[in-house]
Design a protein around this motif. Sequence first.
Motif, PDB file in Angstrom:
ATOM      1  N   MET A   1       0.860  -1.192   0.000  1.00  0.00           N
ATOM      2  CA  MET A   1       0.000   0.000   0.000  1.00  0.00           C
ATOM      3  C   MET A   1       0.892   1.236   0.000  1.00  0.00           C
ATOM      4  N   HIS A   2       0.377   2.314  -0.536  1.00  0.00           N
ATOM      5  CA  HIS A   2       1.193   3.533  -0.572  1.00  0.00           C
ATOM      6  C   HIS A   2       0.338   4.763  -0.255  1.00  0.00           C
ATOM      7  N   PRO A   3       0.991   5.780   0.365  1.00  0.00           N
ATOM      8  CA  PRO A   3       0.251   7.018   0.672  1.00  0.00           C
ATOM      9  C   PRO A   3       0.325   7.962  -0.529  1.00  0.00           C
ATOM     10  N   PRO A   4      -0.803   8.475  -1.004  1.00  0.00           N
ATOM     11  CA  PRO A   4      -0.747   9.428  -2.118  1.00  0.00           C
ATOM     12  C   PRO A   4      -0.289  10.806  -1.641  1.00  0.00           C
ATOM     13  N   SER A   5       0.187  11.627  -2.570  1.00  0.00           N
ATOM     14  CA  SER A   5       0.562  12.983  -2.158  1.00  0.00           C
ATOM     15  C   SER A   5      -0.721  13.807  -1.981  1.00  0.00           C
ATOM     16  N   LEU A   6      -0.652  14.747  -1.062  1.00  0.00           N
ATOM     17  CA  LEU A   6      -1.858  15.498  -0.696  1.00  0.00           C
ATOM     18  C   LEU A   6      -1.614  17.000  -0.770  1.00  0.00           C
ATOM     19  N   PRO A   7      -2.650  17.764  -1.133  1.00  0.00           N
ATOM     20  CA  PRO A   7      -2.503  19.225  -1.101  1.00  0.00           C
ATOM     21  C   PRO A   7      -2.596  19.741   0.335  1.00  0.00           C
ATOM     22  N   GLY A  65      -6.033  18.962  13.391  1.00  0.00           N
ATOM     23  CA  GLY A  65      -5.232  18.379  14.471  1.00  0.00           C
ATOM     24  C   GLY A  65      -5.392  16.879  14.606  1.00  0.00           C
ATOM     25  N   LEU A  66      -6.121  16.256  13.668  1.00  0.00           N
ATOM     26  CA  LEU A  66      -6.324  14.810  13.777  1.00  0.00           C
ATOM     27  C   LEU A  66      -5.192  14.055  13.106  1.00  0.00           C
ATOM     28  N   GLU A  67      -4.982  12.827  13.558  1.00  0.00           N
ATOM     29  CA  GLU A  67      -3.999  11.998  12.876  1.00  0.00           C
ATOM     30  C   GLU A  67      -4.745  11.190  11.820  1.00  0.00           C
ATOM     31  N   ASP A  68      -4.809  11.734  10.622  1.00  0.00           N
ATOM     32  CA  ASP A  68      -5.599  11.114   9.563  1.00  0.00           C
ATOM     33  C   ASP A  68      -4.653  10.634   8.462  1.00  0.00           C
ATOM     34  N   ASN A  69      -4.826   9.396   8.049  1.00  0.00           N
ATOM     35  CA  ASN A  69      -3.931   8.798   7.056  1.00  0.00           C
ATOM     36  C   ASN A  69      -4.743   8.217   5.922  1.00  0.00           C
ATOM     37  N   TRP A  70      -4.098   8.085   4.774  1.00  0.00           N
ATOM     38  CA  TRP A  70      -4.753   7.491   3.599  1.00  0.00           C
ATOM     39  C   TRP A  70      -3.753   6.591   2.902  1.00  0.00           C
ATOM     40  N   LEU A  71      -4.123   5.332   2.742  1.00  0.00           N
ATOM     41  CA  LEU A  71      -3.268   4.400   2.005  1.00  0.00           C
ATOM     42  C   LEU A  71      -4.049   3.819   0.834  1.00  0.00           C
ATOM     43  N   VAL A  72      -3.359   3.713  -0.297  1.00  0.00           N
ATOM     44  CA  VAL A  72      -3.971   3.168  -1.518  1.00  0.00           C
ATOM     45  C   VAL A  72      -3.414   1.768  -1.749  1.00  0.00           C
ATOM     46  N   MET A  73      -4.290   0.859  -2.082  1.00  0.00           N
ATOM     47  CA  MET A  73      -3.868  -0.526  -2.321  1.00  0.00           C
ATOM     48  C   MET A  73      -2.918  -0.610  -3.522  1.00  0.00           C
ATOM     49  N   ASP A  74      -1.977  -1.543  -3.442  1.00  0.00           N
ATOM     50  CA  ASP A  74      -1.166  -1.891  -4.614  1.00  0.00           C
ATOM     51  C   ASP A  74      -1.772  -3.160  -5.185  1.00  0.00           C
ATOM     52  N   ALA A  75      -2.033  -3.148  -6.475  1.00  0.00           N
ATOM     53  CA  ALA A  75      -2.650  -4.344  -7.059  1.00  0.00           C
ATOM     54  C   ALA A  75      -2.373  -4.412  -8.554  1.00  0.00           C
ATOM     55  N   SER A  76      -2.476  -5.622  -9.072  1.00  0.00           N
ATOM     56  CA  SER A  76      -2.231  -5.853 -10.500  1.00  0.00           C
ATOM     57  C   SER A  76      -3.537  -5.664 -11.284  1.00  0.00           C
ATOM     58  N   ASP A  77      -3.406  -5.700 -12.618  1.00  0.00           N
ATOM     59  CA  ASP A  77      -4.595  -5.560 -13.470  1.00  0.00           C
ATOM     60  C   ASP A  77      -5.620  -6.660 -13.204  1.00  0.00           C
ATOM     61  N   ASP A  78      -5.112  -7.886 -12.903  1.00  0.00           N
ATOM     62  CA  ASP A  78      -6.042  -9.004 -12.626  1.00  0.00           C
ATOM     63  C   ASP A  78      -7.036  -8.628 -11.531  1.00  0.00           C
ATOM     64  N   PHE A  79      -6.472  -8.029 -10.481  1.00  0.00           N
ATOM     65  CA  PHE A  79      -7.313  -7.656  -9.342  1.00  0.00           C
ATOM     66  C   PHE A  79      -8.348  -6.611  -9.767  1.00  0.00           C
ATOM     67  N   PHE A  80      -7.900  -5.620 -10.535  1.00  0.00           N
ATOM     68  CA  PHE A  80      -8.838  -4.567 -10.930  1.00  0.00           C
ATOM     69  C   PHE A  80      -9.903  -5.073 -11.910  1.00  0.00           C
TER      70      PHE A  80
END
Length: 414
Positions: A1-7, A65-80
């Motif tokens: 999983m990876h965190p996307p960049s955020l504004p 002030g919250l500890e808020d995180n976002w992770l995006v799944m890593d997956a192959s085309d098969d999964f999608f």
Amino acid sequence: MHPPSLPDRSIEAYAAVTDDERLEHLRELAATLGEARILHVNSTATGGGVAELLRSIVPVCRDLGLEDNWLVMDASDDFFEVTKAMHNGLQGSGSPLTEEMKATYHDVNEQNAAELERTYDVVVIHDPQPLGMIESIREAMPEAAIVWRCHIDLTDPVEAYLTFVADAARRADHAIFSRAAYGEAIDGPPASVIHPSIDPLAAKNRSLDEEAVTAECDRLDPLSFDAPLLTQVSRFDPWKDQFGTLEIYRRARESIPDLQLALVGGMAGDDPEGLELYEQVAEEAVEDPNVHVLTDLPDQGVNVLQRRSDVVVQKSLREGFGLVVSEALWKRTPVVGSSVGGIPLQIEDGQNGYLVEPDDVSTAAGRVVTLLEDDERRATFGANAREHVREHFLLPRQLAELLEVFLEVLDLDP
Ligand code: UDP
């Protein structure tokens, strides 16, 4: 999983578009949540409404002030391929759900869950793609409250897909649906209804000075802003029915010969059907110089098109919510949309746009012509549209409701 960049986002800035009471309420909710660690998981960082929502909600929560995180799944085309079939099945069409598809789904979910290194107090699973992680998350963090946020219209699903997803959803502690009717099919955990929202400060929606608008219009050449313009902004997806929109345009052009159509569409990272449909739409459009098929526009380009179009169409056959409708309404552009999913929440028929049956291109074309021929009506609808979105579909309202759910699942007193 990876965190996307955020504004960057600052809660203070929302004072320009919403009232102070709402912002104060948000600050109080955030203070009550205190140090709660929150994680959102979804399957794409770009394209589609979920990524759009998270890109704003997460940085605003951090500013609160919250500890808020976002992770995006890593997956192959098969999964999608599997999860797109699941999405289609949940919306009522598609191929059979096989054991092999289920195995691919579970494998990728387990691999992604295994990469979670930290512990959280609330984990929000968006849509069905990461739903298969619940068991692993539960084992790794038994104290965490797991919330399933379903953005999909579940009112007419293919049974096999619904059963598969409902089995997983039942393991969550709480579910959130975009409309009450979507949750009725699932005998799951306690549920809330939260309508999505747009971020009025995002590049896609913020107000622009004339210079920026003109520069963006120049970039959209040969599209002309001196002739009538009809636009639909949507992923290339059969449910968005771009061919139906083309038909509406063709019929409307019989009354408005210089009418142009812009079909704006991107490809979401988790949607393997997009490219093929884009090619089919582009091929059909190539014969007509007044039809412009535009891909990968920057957010400011989408902003200008929604702002400068005379009428926006949303010809969806199914639509979980349809952020694009509120995006256009916020910019005072009336919308003619199908009466499916979340669209009727946003369009007030005869006030800020028109609702039509999803298969009725003839009425839709008539409504488009009515609006194009009546500048005063468009202006009145546009003013109504702006206020409707201000009242119901801006980020501070949605965020407050989301934080209230977090308080509930953490058993904290608001
Ligand atoms: N979008 C975009 N560029 C495009 C097509 C779509 O930026 O070419 C954005 C659109 O502005 C909206 C989101 O993608 O913010 C789509 O969300 P919506 O809820 O309308 O539909 P979904 O794609 O989630 O089904």
